[in-house]
Design a protein around this motif. Sequence first.
Motif: not given
Length: 218
Positions: A26-28, A170-172, A175-182
């Motif tokens: 997901a990060w890539r 953990g699971a992906v 929260p939005d198309p440009h961040h793994l998390y907030h």
Amino acid sequence: MTTTEERLLDITTHPRHLCSHAIWTAWRRLLEANAALFLTNPRGNLSVDGNAMAEIFRGYLQSRLRGAVLDIGCGPQPKPSYLRGYPDELITGIDPLIMELGSPNRIPAIAERLPFVGESFTTAIAATSLDHLLNINAALAEVYRVLVPGGRFVCWVRYWPGSPIYDPFGAVNAPDPHHLYHLDTWFEWLAVQAGFRLSHSFTYSTPKPGTFLTHAKP
């Protein structure tokens, strides 16, 4: 600045000790999406001239910059506007999205594997980049390692109240198309756990909400 070549960025191999394979994938994917966004709308997404938020952060930094500076997530632009006026020879930037290679002070790397010997920098900066990390705890440990005693870690973040603590294994749950998390205020607790002491914070609401934090390495 002395680098250790074996710690330079390799985005082709999953770093199993830093995150799950799902998070890595997901990060890539987000990295590619953000690269396209930076190219099409730099003023809205990068610290370039004309970005009002970057100018506010520049004002906050003025009295906090000292000595050799490490800019974590410096972006693909030649020099972030928040560092305008600071000597180029004292700035080293790292980012997985270095698009113009060849500059000795802009290195393709990630915060979780900083390619520098310990106690190399007096100041470290993370400007809106902490919510793009693979592993926050690993990155905080690395920043602590490369700062000199008494060094400062200055952060520009946005908190999203109620955001859960990010789990890199953990699971992906992007929260939005440009961040793994907030981020939320739990980040400050993680910084303290890494050994930092929060020495100053400043929260603002316009033109967009955000917080500036100064952490000290004892």
